[in-house]
Design a protein around this motif. Structure first.
Motif, mmCIF file in Angstrom:
data_model
loop_
_atom_site.group_PDB
_atom_site.id
_atom_site.type_symbol
_atom_site.label_atom_id
_atom_site.label_comp_id
_atom_site.label_asym_id
_atom_site.label_seq_id
_atom_site.Cartn_x
_atom_site.Cartn_y
_atom_site.Cartn_z
ATOM 1 N N ALA A 130 8.231 14.614 2.703
ATOM 2 C CA ALA A 130 9.453 14.932 3.452
ATOM 3 C C ALA A 130 9.154 15.141 4.937
ATOM 4 O O ALA A 130 9.882 14.644 5.805
ATOM 5 C CB ALA A 130 10.114 16.175 2.864
ATOM 6 N N VAL A 131 8.089 15.874 5.246
ATOM 7 C CA VAL A 131 7.808 16.148 6.661
ATOM 8 C C VAL A 131 7.332 14.884 7.379
ATOM 9 O O VAL A 131 7.638 14.688 8.568
ATOM 10 C CB VAL A 131 6.775 17.292 6.817
ATOM 11 N N LYS A 132 6.623 14.006 6.695
ATOM 12 C CA LYS A 132 6.221 12.749 7.341
ATOM 13 C C LYS A 132 7.429 11.870 7.618
ATOM 14 O O LYS A 132 7.523 11.250 8.690
ATOM 15 C CB LYS A 132 5.210 12.015 6.463
ATOM 16 N N LEU A 133 8.353 11.823 6.677
ATOM 17 C CA LEU A 133 9.574 11.046 6.894
ATOM 18 C C LEU A 133 10.398 11.661 8.018
ATOM 19 O O LEU A 133 10.957 10.949 8.860
ATOM 20 C CB LEU A 133 10.383 10.989 5.605
ATOM 21 N N GLY A 134 10.469 12.989 8.046
ATOM 22 C CA GLY A 134 11.169 13.656 9.145
ATOM 23 C C GLY A 134 10.507 13.416 10.487
ATOM 24 O O GLY A 134 11.197 13.249 11.507
ATOM 25 N N ALA A 135 9.179 13.383 10.523
ATOM 26 C CA ALA A 135 8.476 13.085 11.780
ATOM 27 C C ALA A 135 8.770 11.671 12.252
ATOM 28 O O ALA A 135 8.949 11.430 13.453
ATOM 29 C CB ALA A 135 6.969 13.275 11.578
ATOM 30 N N VAL A 139 10.565 10.706 15.895
ATOM 31 C CA VAL A 139 9.964 9.834 16.911
ATOM 32 C C VAL A 139 10.882 8.668 17.255
ATOM 33 O O VAL A 139 10.968 8.247 18.419
ATOM 34 C CB VAL A 139 8.591 9.330 16.421
ATOM 35 N N LEU A 140 11.618 8.156 16.276
ATOM 36 C CA LEU A 140 12.439 6.954 16.486
ATOM 37 C C LEU A 140 13.903 7.263 16.764
ATOM 38 O O LEU A 140 14.710 6.337 16.834
ATOM 39 C CB LEU A 140 12.360 6.054 15.243
ATOM 40 N N ARG A 141 14.252 8.520 16.962
ATOM 41 C CA ARG A 141 15.662 8.900 17.053
ATOM 42 C C ARG A 141 16.377 8.244 18.232
ATOM 43 O O ARG A 141 17.592 8.023 18.178
ATOM 44 C CB ARG A 141 15.786 10.423 17.128
ATOM 45 N N ARG A 142 15.686 7.929 19.316
ATOM 46 C CA ARG A 142 16.311 7.359 20.508
ATOM 47 C C ARG A 142 15.975 5.880 20.706
ATOM 48 O O ARG A 142 16.122 5.355 21.808
ATOM 49 C CB ARG A 142 15.884 8.150 21.744
ATOM 50 N N GLN A 143 15.539 5.223 19.665
ATOM 51 C CA GLN A 143 15.201 3.810 19.763
ATOM 52 C C GLN A 143 15.920 3.045 18.654
ATOM 53 O O GLN A 143 15.326 2.692 17.629
ATOM 54 C CB GLN A 143 13.692 3.612 19.674
ATOM 55 N N PRO A 144 17.207 2.781 18.849
ATOM 56 C CA PRO A 144 17.990 2.135 17.791
ATOM 57 C C PRO A 144 17.565 0.705 17.488
ATOM 58 O O PRO A 144 17.907 0.175 16.430
ATOM 59 C CB PRO A 144 19.424 2.174 18.336
ATOM 60 N N ARG A 145 16.822 0.070 18.401
ATOM 61 C CA ARG A 145 16.423 -1.320 18.159
ATOM 62 C C ARG A 145 15.394 -1.439 17.049
ATOM 63 O O ARG A 145 15.199 -2.523 16.471
ATOM 64 C CB ARG A 145 15.843 -1.927 19.438
ATOM 65 N N LEU A 146 14.712 -0.357 16.731
ATOM 66 C CA LEU A 146 13.651 -0.395 15.736
ATOM 67 C C LEU A 146 14.265 -0.254 14.348
ATOM 68 O O LEU A 146 14.534 0.850 13.878
ATOM 69 C CB LEU A 146 12.627 0.706 16.004
ATOM 70 N N ARG A 147 14.508 -1.396 13.732
ATOM 71 C CA ARG A 147 15.101 -1.433 12.401
ATOM 72 C C ARG A 147 14.397 -2.511 11.585
ATOM 73 O O ARG A 147 13.683 -3.340 12.123
ATOM 74 C CB ARG A 147 16.606 -1.741 12.489
#
Length: 316
Positions: A130-135, A139-147
């Motif tokens: 859970a904490v790794k997924l949350g991390a 990290v990617l919260r402001r980079q919507p292009r990364l999908r």
């Protein structure tokens, strides 16, 4: 009225459209091999000098080289083969920031929430995944292009390997520091074992959850925790729990197959008895086979997930 230029006169050339320079730095192919063999040589040389001089000031160098060598090598390989368009900076943030946040969050939650019990490793698996997924989300919260699956596999693996490197450094330090002083043999054995197993642990598990999470990410950058994402997280946490429980499961299986000198009632009381000399070979076989089986399950899971994305097959 126009005139054609005389024969032999130089003609002006109109430059064609120029290709834009790449937005990410170029790393020469095969750097991961140089990192692996060069780092292995440095680690071995550091170990020799530490043994010869008995200098405790070299311990941090020995621990960091041994703990980070395999995780960094695999992250470099993933970047070279499948993540050049993602960018170096985001992969570094996932490895360093994501891995550090994961270790800190897992340590705090395990300290306050877990107690020795039969189901403790299930709690460890649920918390750490859970904490790794949350991390990764942080990290990617402001980079919507990364999908997409490929981005999730590469960046999830980067977070997992960062976590594994820092965790291995902690285990190596604990193995080295004993009541009788510094145990260099235990330190090196711990680093070699965890280095060999690193590709089949945290990096693999977080890559799976990262791939499933990012393939369902919306174009606006919003993360969707759908049933598939939650189910994948629970499945990976179960793999993690099985991996951590292999020692206890091996002892239990040995007690069931050959109970000579081994009191099976101790398991119900929360104790893990030591195998007898007669059972040692059977215990070694089972304790090696169980992690190999769990690793095979993880690899079998991630392969079809990766090949489902055409961009994964079309990368170098």
């Amino acid at each position: 009225m126009t005139h054609s230029p005389p024969p032999g006169a130089p003609r002006a050339r109109i430059p064609g459209p120029q290709k834009p320079p790449p937005t990410y730095p170029q790393i020469r192919a095969g750097l991961w091999r140089h990192c692996l063999w060069g780092g292995l040589a440095l680690w071995a040389w550091t170990a020799v000098v530490t043994y010869a001089t008995r200098s405790s000031t070299l311990l941090p160098t020995l621990i960091l080289l041994g703990s980070f060598l395999v995780p960094v090598t695999f992250v470099l390989w993933a970047y070279e083969r499948h993540g050049r368009d993602l960018g170096v900076s985001v992969i570094l943030r996932c490895f360093l920031t994501g891995g550090t946040l994961g270790v800190l969050g897992a340590s705090a939650m395990e300290y306050y929430l877990l107690h020795p019990s039969l189901w403790m490793f299930v709690g460890v698996g649920l918390i750490e995944e859970a904490v790794k997924l949350g991390a990764l989300v942080f990290v990617l919260r402001r980079q919507p292009r990364l999908r997409g699956i490929r981005a999730g596999l590469v960046l999830g693996a980067a977070v997992g390997f960062g976590f594994a490197a820092l965790e291995s450094a902690g285990y190596a330090f604990n193995a080295a520091v004993t009541a009788r002083g510094i145990d260099l043999r235990a330190l090196m054995e711990t680093e070699m074992l965890r280095g060999v197993l690193a590709p089949f642990g945290h990096g693999l598990w977080t890559a799976i959850t990262g791939g499933v999470l990012l393939v369902r990410r919306l174009p606006n950058g919003r993360f969707r925790f759908t049933g598939a994402v939650v189910g994948t997280y629970l499945g990976v946490a179960l793999l993690h729990a099985l991996w951590d429980s292999t020692h206890g499961i091996a002892l239990w299986l040995v007690a069931r197959l050959d109970s000579t000198g081994l009191d099976g009632r101790l398991f119900a009381q929360g104790y893990l008895p030591n195998p007898t000399g007669r059972q040692q070979h059977l215990f070694t076989l089972v304790s090696v086979g169980l992690p190999a089986f769990v690793s095979l399950l993880g690899v079998t899971w991630v392969r079809p997930l990766a090949w489902r994305d055409p961009s994964w097959r079309n990368t170098p």
